[in-house]
Scaffold this active site. Structure first.
Site, PDB file in Angstrom:
ATOM      1  N   HIS A  23       0.739  -1.140   0.076  1.00 14.80           N
ATOM      2  CA  HIS A  23      -0.350  -0.008   0.469  1.00 14.80           C
ATOM      3  C   HIS A  23       0.640   1.462   0.035  1.00 14.80           C
ATOM      4  CE1 HIS A  23      -3.718   1.700   1.364  1.00 14.80           C
ATOM      5  NE2 HIS A  23      -3.350   2.923   0.920  1.00 14.80           N
ATOM      6  N   HIS A  25       1.183   5.070  -2.610  1.00 14.20           N
ATOM      7  CA  HIS A  25       0.324   5.781  -3.705  1.00 14.20           C
ATOM      8  C   HIS A  25       1.442   6.724  -4.287  1.00 14.20           C
ATOM      9  CE1 HIS A  25      -4.430   5.949  -2.435  1.00 14.20           C
ATOM     10  NE2 HIS A  25      -3.244   5.288  -1.130  1.00 14.20           N
ATOM     11  N   ASP A  27       1.448   8.756  -6.451  1.00 14.97           N
ATOM     12  CA  ASP A  27       1.289  10.348  -5.634  1.00 14.97           C
ATOM     13  C   ASP A  27       1.817  11.005  -4.425  1.00 14.97           C
ATOM     14  OD1 ASP A  27      -0.869   9.312  -5.528  1.00 14.97           O
ATOM     15  OD2 ASP A  27      -2.258  10.554  -6.044  1.00 14.97           O
ATOM     16  N   GLY A 185      -9.789   7.768  -1.341  1.00 10.90           N
ATOM     17  CA  GLY A 185     -10.583   9.551  -1.099  1.00 10.90           C
ATOM     18  C   GLY A 185     -11.629   9.069  -0.008  1.00 10.90           C
ATOM     19  N   HIS A 212      -9.751   0.862  -0.377  1.00 10.39           N
ATOM     20  CA  HIS A 212      -9.436   1.494   1.174  1.00 10.39           C
ATOM     21  C   HIS A 212     -11.045   1.327   2.182  1.00 10.39           C
ATOM     22  CE1 HIS A 212      -6.060   3.897  -0.525  1.00 10.39           C
ATOM     23  NE2 HIS A 212      -6.064   4.175   0.064  1.00 10.39           N
ATOM     24  N   GLU A 215     -10.969   3.650   7.331  1.00 12.49           N
ATOM     25  CA  GLU A 215      -9.303   4.571   8.236  1.00 12.49           C
ATOM     26  C   GLU A 215     -10.564   5.593   8.610  1.00 12.49           C
ATOM     27  OE1 GLU A 215      -7.977   6.187   4.222  1.00 12.49           O
ATOM     28  OE2 GLU A 215      -5.782   6.734   5.559  1.00 12.49           O
ATOM     29  N   ASP A 305       1.522   3.710   3.015  1.00 11.06           N
ATOM     30  CA  ASP A 305       0.865   4.892   2.607  1.00 11.06           C
ATOM     31  C   ASP A 305       1.432   5.775   1.632  1.00 11.06           C
ATOM     32  OD1 ASP A 305      -2.230   4.909   1.580  1.00 11.06           O
ATOM     33  OD2 ASP A 305      -2.620   5.835   3.541  1.00 11.06           O
TER      34      ASP A 305
HETATM   35  O1  LIG Z   1      -5.076   7.160   2.646  1.00  8.15           O
HETATM   36  C1  LIG Z   1      -5.528   7.505   1.771  1.00  8.15           C
HETATM   37  N1  LIG Z   1      -7.354   6.789   1.938  1.00  8.15           N
HETATM   38  C2  LIG Z   1      -7.951   7.342   0.716  1.00  8.15           C
HETATM   39  N2  LIG Z   1      -7.170   8.149  -0.450  1.00  8.15           N
HETATM   40  C3  LIG Z   1      -5.884   8.448  -0.093  1.00  8.15           C
HETATM   41  C4  LIG Z   1      -5.443   7.299   0.837  1.00  8.15           C
HETATM   42  N3  LIG Z   1      -3.773   8.157   0.561  1.00  8.15           N
HETATM   43  C5  LIG Z   1      -4.086   8.884  -0.489  1.00  8.15           C
HETATM   44  N4  LIG Z   1      -5.139   8.851  -0.988  1.00  8.15           N
HETATM   45  C6  LIG Z   1      -5.362   8.799  -2.071  1.00  8.15           C
HETATM   46  C7  LIG Z   1      -4.968  10.907  -3.061  1.00  8.15           C
HETATM   47  C8  LIG Z   1      -4.748  10.187  -4.350  1.00  8.15           C
HETATM   48  O2  LIG Z   1      -4.768  11.430  -5.425  1.00  8.15           O
HETATM   49  C9  LIG Z   1      -5.089   8.981  -4.434  1.00  8.15           C
HETATM   50  C10 LIG Z   1      -4.823   8.062  -5.649  1.00  8.15           C
HETATM   51  O3  LIG Z   1      -3.280   7.963  -5.902  1.00  8.15           O
HETATM   52  O4  LIG Z   1      -5.348   8.541  -3.230  1.00  8.15           O
HETATM   53 ZN   LIG Z   2      -3.891   5.066   0.552  1.00 10.06          ZN
END
Ligand SMILES: O=c1[nH]cnc2c1ncn2[C@H]1C[C@H](O)[C@@H](CO)O1
Ligand SMILES: [Zn+2]
Length: 379
Positions: A23, A25, A27, A185, A212, A215, A305
């Protein structure tokens, strides 16, 4: 005294230990200096800081808000500089390089293709650029003595309505660098069942996905992700703790139906401790549910993350856990094997990674206390 029982992994050993990351991201893991350079090259003038060190601190502080929604606002800046083919190739290559240098041997890195279309790239061009970057990063890592394999997870944004399209994209690039699908998101107000068509499509295609869930929002989100959508894994899933009762004296523990199901079915939970502290999903490392869930033998994995927003790495996550819970190499290996067992990679490859890479790596580290370093080692 040095003995195996008192010999906790040092920071340097943690970095060398083979690690698995499920996990992360794309970006959320850019190098601050790269953001500054890409902003200059692509004409993005919205950065809050143009000095890379200050920018790195800005991301960590802005993300440290106690709210997932505010945490997510910071991604506007990283996505803004990831709109061209060259930028995506570069960011993906550096991601693989950085993970390899940190001792990660297998990673699944996710991103939302729909967030990279502002300058005219097609969804396919986005996926191909990122894949090219990962392959380049794997090559560079090998050239500097590290081994890593990186697979992509395609994320659909849960507030948007493109999940089926992104799921189809993931399926089209299956065996071509994409290993699965995810939704991310803001969680509150956007239940996973909004995207049921995408999950049902992927199940019909025998494809893999994580969601996701659990959380920022609790048990209903986890329940929907598993029982309505059929997720293979849970992104975070920390709120499963709400379905576990611990007696006041800490002795007795009672699992509710959902927590029992998650444990009995060995549903992998993608724990991201530092991120959870920032978004308010857990109050501190010591009180993070990972401690109890590990004791109860849930199938837990350790993850980053967002390395940029959380100022973290796989090694740092493990350093916090070793310091807080006095985890040993055996614990680290347990988390790492759990990660590999839960990866969206064919079974034979997972098994070979466990037996030929992970276990020998930990055996080597575990034996180091037997051979204390002498003066010659520092020469
Ligand atoms: O921890 C998270 N929870 C929900 N959404 C998340 C988390 N970390 C990043 N994101 C979102 C923001 C990014 O733009 C998107 C794609 O990687 O995923
Ligand atoms: Zn995430």
């Amino acid at each position: 005294m040095t003995s195996e029982t008192t010999n906790l992994p040092t920071a340097e050993q943690i970095r060398r230990a083979p690690k698995v990351l499920l996990h992360d991201h794309l970006d959320g893991g850019l190098r601050p200096a790269t953001i500054v350079e890409l902003a200059r090259e692509t004409g993005y003038d919205g950065l809050p800081e143009t000095d890379s060190e200050k920018l790195g601190s800005w991301f960590r502080e802005a993300a440290d808000s106690g709210s997932l929604e505010r945490y997510l606002e910071t991604f506007a800046h990283t996505c803004a500089v990831m709109q061209t083919r060259d930028a995506l190739v570069r960011v993906a290559a550096e991601c693989a390089e950085d993970l390899a240098a940190d001792g990660v041997v297998y990673a699944e890195v996710r991103y939302a293709p729909e967030q990279h279309l502002e300058k005219g790239l097609s969804l396919e061009e986005v996926v191909e650029a990122v894949n090219e970057g990962f392959r380049e990063g794997e090559r560079r890592a090998r050239a500097s003595g590290h081994r890593i394999r990186v697979g992509a997870l395609l994320t659909a944004m849960r507030h948007a309505a493109r999940a089926l399209e992104i799921a189809e994209l993931a399926n089209r690039y299956r065996d071509l660098g994409v290993v699965g699908f995810d939704i991310a998101g803001a969680e509150a107000g956007y239940p996973p069942t909004r995207h049921l068509d995408a999950f049902e499509y992927l199940k019909r295609e025998n494809n893999h996905f994580t969601i996701h869930a659990g959380e920022a929002f609790g048990l209903p989100s986890i329940w929907q992700a598993l029982q309505w959508c059929g997720a293979d894994r849970l992104g975070h899933g920390v709120r499963i703790i709400d379905d576990i009762q611990v007696d006041d004296d800490g002795g007795g523990v009672k699992l509710g139906r959902l927590a029992s199901y998650v444990r009995d079915k060995r549903i992998p939970l993608e724990m991201c401790p530092t991120s959870n502290l920032q978004t308010g999903a857990a109050p501190s490392y010591a009180e993070h549910p990972i401690g109890l869930l590990r004791r109860l033998q849930f199938r837990l994995t350790v993850n980053t993350d967002n390395r940029l927003m959380s100022g973290t790495s796989m090694s740092r996550e493990f350093e916090h856990l070793v310091e807080t819970f006095r985890y040993t190499f055996d614990d680290m290996q347990w988390f790492t094997v759990n990660g590999m067992k839960s990866a969206f990679l064919p079974f034979d490859e997972r098994l070979a990674m466990i037996n030929d890479v992970i276990k020998p790596g930990y055996a080597e580290l575990k034996s180091e206390w037997l051979f204390p370093k002498g003066p010659a080692d520092s020469a």
